[in-house]
Write an enzyme that holds these catalytic residues in place. Structure first.
Site, PDB file in Angstrom:
ATOM      1  CB  THR A 255     -47.433  -2.298  12.687  1.00  0.00           C
ATOM      2  OG1 THR A 255     -47.566  -3.373  13.423  1.00  0.00           O
ATOM      3  CG2 THR A 255     -46.798  -1.009  13.086  1.00  0.00           C
ATOM      4  CG  ASP A 256     -50.404  -5.927   7.761  1.00  0.00           C
ATOM      5  OD1 ASP A 256     -50.880  -6.929   8.489  1.00  0.00           O
ATOM      6  OD2 ASP A 256     -50.749  -6.039   6.420  1.00  0.00           O
TER       7      ASP A 256
END
Length: 492
Positions: A255-256
Site C-alpha cells: 500500500t501507499d
C-alpha cells in the site's frame, strides 16, 4: 485485553513501519525480532553513508531478512541525497532522453548504492503515465505521457534495480497520472472507463509484471468504474481481479502510506485503514512516516481484532504474510558476508558521472543562449510536494562568480530586478512557473524590456513567455538537472 501472540506476530509480518531519528531505537529493533516485516527510511533518518549502514546493520541484527525500504526515485524524490539533491536525473528527464538502456543503467546505479548501504527494497520506480499537465504530485516523477514509452522505461527501471539485488516497487496502481489532486491530502477521483484505463494507465504495469517486478504499490485514488466509492487500496476489484487476475501479478502488493488522507479519511484513521487494505488483497502495509511503537501496536491490534471477529479471514492475512516472507528471503539474498550477514559498511563509489551525463542529454533549449556572459540569476521560490520534501534545487551550487537572488513572485517587482541587473541579462529559474499568474506576469514584464532566459525545472507546459530570448527545460530539479542547466547556460 492482551493480543493472541501468534496473531500479533502474523499481523506484524504484514507491516512496514518507520521510526524517528538517525539511529534505530530499541523498540524498533525489538519489533523486528517479534516479526515486523520491516521499515521505510526517510530523509530524517539519513545523515551520511556510514550512519545509514549502521542503522541497517542494527535492524538486521534482529533478523537477517528484515525489509529495509526507501523512496529513492532519483530526480526530485530522493532520501539519500535529501540535503543536496540527487546526482541522478528523475524519470521525466530519462523519458525525454528516450534511451531505455540508459534508464536501466541509472536505476542499477541507484540500486547498487542502496544495496551497499544495506537497503533492499526501493519504493520506485513511479510508472504512472502523466496525462494531466497540472498533476500536483506525479509530474517529473513520470517517464512521460505516452503509455508505450512509459512502459518501456518502467520495465528497464525495474530490471536495473533488481539486477543490483534491490526489490523494485512499481507505483501507483492502477495509475495516478491523470489526477489533479494529491492523495496525501485528499482522495482524488479518476473518472475513466475501464477501457481507457487499460489503454492509458495499465500498459506500464503490464510491462513491469512481465519484467518480474517483486512489488507493486497501490494508489489512494478512486476510479468509480473500478473501485466504486473507495480508493484502489481498498478495492479487491483493483488488486485481485485486475492486478492479479488480468495482469497476472504474483508478487507483493504494497500500500501507499496508510496515513495519507486518501486512505486514512476513507477508513477513519491510519490503523483502521489496515483491515480494508488487507481484505482487498494488499500484502504489505506501509503505515507512513509519522510512526512510533504505539501506532505499530495499534495497527497490529486492529488486524488481530478483525481476524478474531470475522471481519478479516485468517487465510487472507496468512497469504499476505507468506508473500512478504518470500520477498524478504529474496531481498536478503545479496546481504551475505563472511562473518555477520551484514552488507558492506560503505557504499560502492557513486556513479555520479552517469547521472550528470544523463541529465545533460535531457536538457532542451528553445531560442538562443548566445551572449549571456555573467547574468543575474533570479530563482523563483517554489514549494515542494510532500513526496519531494524540502530538497535544495536550482543553479546555486553550480555557478561560480554569478550573482543569484531568490525571490517570491508574489513579492518581487520587475522594476527592482531590472535595476539590480543593470546591463546584465537575466536568467529566471523556476519550477512550474506557469502555474501562478504572478510568476507569469513577472517573467513577461521582465522579458518585454530586457534580455531574459527562462529555465523551467518542473513538468513543462505549453506556456512560453513572450519576448524571452530562450526557454530551457531540464525535466527535473535534481542536483544533476541543476548542473546540466548551468552547463548549458555556460555558467558552470
Amino acid at each position: 485485553m492482551s493480543l493472541d501472540p501468534g496473531l500479533r506476530r502474523l499481523a506484524l509480518r504484514t507491516l512496514l513501519a518507520a521510526f524517528p531519528g538517525t539511529t534505530a531505537p530499541g523498540w524498533a529493533v525489538d519489533l523486528v525480532g517479534e516479526g515486523l516485516a520491516g521499515y521505510t527510511l526517510f530523509g530524517y533518518n539519513i545523515a551520511e553513508p556510514t550512519q545509514v549502514a549502521a542503522v541497517t546493520a542494527a535492524l538486521r541484527s534482529a533478523r537477517r531478512d528484515v525489509l529495509i525500504a526507501i523512496d529513492e526515485e532519483g530526480g526530485d524524490v530522493t532520501r539519500l541525497a535529501h540535503a543536496t539533491g540527487s546526482p541522478y536525473p528523475g524519470n521525466a528527464a530519462l523519458g525525454t532522453v528516450g534511451d531505455a538502456s540508459l534508464t536501466q543503467r541509472v536505476y542499477e546505479a541507484i540500486g547498487s548504492e542502496l544495496a551497499a548501504l544495506g537497503l533492499n527494497l526501493n519504493l520506485a520506480p513511479t510508472v504512472d503515465v502523466n496525462t494531466a499537465d497540472e498533476n500536483p504530485i506525479i509530474g517529473t516523477r513520470s517517464f512521460g505521457s505516452d503509455p508505450a514509452h512509459v512502459a518501456a522505461h518502467a520495465a528497464a527501471a525495474v530490471c536495473g534495480l533488481q539486477d543490483a539485488g534491490v526489490a523494485a516497487c512499481a507505483k501507483h496502481f492502477p495509475g495516478h497520472g491523470a489526477t489533479v489532486a494529491d492523495s496525501h491530502l485528499e482522495l482524488p477521483t479518476v473518472d475513466a472507463p475501464l477501457d481507457l484505463l487499460r489503454a492509458r494507465d495499465l500498459p506500464p504495469f503490464a510491462a513491469v509484471v512481465e519484467a518480474g517486478a517483486k512489488t507493486i504499490m497501490t494508489a489512494h485514488i478512486r476510479v468509480p468504474d473500478l473501485t466504486g466509492d473507495g480508493p484502489a487500496t481498498f478495492s479487491s476489484a483493483a488488486l485481485v481481479d485486475l492486478l492479479r487476475g488480468e495482469l497476472g501479478f504474483t508478487g507483493v502488493v504494497i500500500t501507499d502510506a496508510l496515513e495519507m488522507k486518501g486512505a486514512a479519511l476513507a477508513a477513519g484513521g491510519t490503523a483502521r485503514a489496515a483491515v480494508p487494505a488487507l481484505a482487498a488483497g494488499a500484502d504489505l502495509l506501509c503505515i507512513g512516516a509519522r510512526v512510533d511503537a504505539d501506532l505499530v501496536e495499534e495497527v497490529a491490534a486492529e488486524i488481530v481484532r478483525a481476524i478474531s471477529d470475522g471481519r478479516l479471514p485468517l487465510t487472507r492475512v496468512e497469504e499476505a504474510a507468506e508473500r512478504v516472507t518470500a520477498l524478504a528471503a529474496w531481498a536478503a539474498g545479496d546481504r551475505r558476508s563472511d562473518d555477520d550477514g551484514v552488507g558492506p559498511a560503505f557504499p560502492a563509489p557513486r556513479l555520479a558521472d552517469l547521472g550528470y551525463a544523463a541529465a545533460r542529454r535531457a536538457v532542451q533549449v528553445e531560442g538562443s543562449l548566445d551572449g549571456l556572459g555573467a547574468p543575474l540569476v533570479v530563482q523563483l521560490v517554489a514549494s515542494s510536494t510532500i513526496a519531494e520534501g524540502p530538497v535544495p534545487w536550482g543553479l546555486g551550487p553550480h555557478i561560480n562568480g554569478t550573482e543569484q537572488v531568490r525571490v517570491a513572485a508574489t513579492e518581487a517587482t520587475a522594476a527592482d530586478l531590472l535595476t539590480r541587473a543593470g546591463s546584465r541579462p537575466i536568467v529566471v529559474v523556476g519550477r512550474h512557473t506557469h502555474r501562478t499568474a504572478e510568476a507569469r506576469t513577472l517573467v513577461e514584464t521582465l522579458a518585454a524590456s530586457h534580455p531574459v532566459t527562462v529555465v523551467e525545472m518542473g513538468w513543462p507546459s505549453r506556456w512560453r513567455p513572450a519576448g524571452a530570448r530562450a526557454f530551457v527545460t531540464t525535466y527535473g530539479a535534481s542536483h544533476a538537472n541543476g548542473r546540466a542547466a548551468a552547463e548549458a547556460l555556460g555558467l558552470a
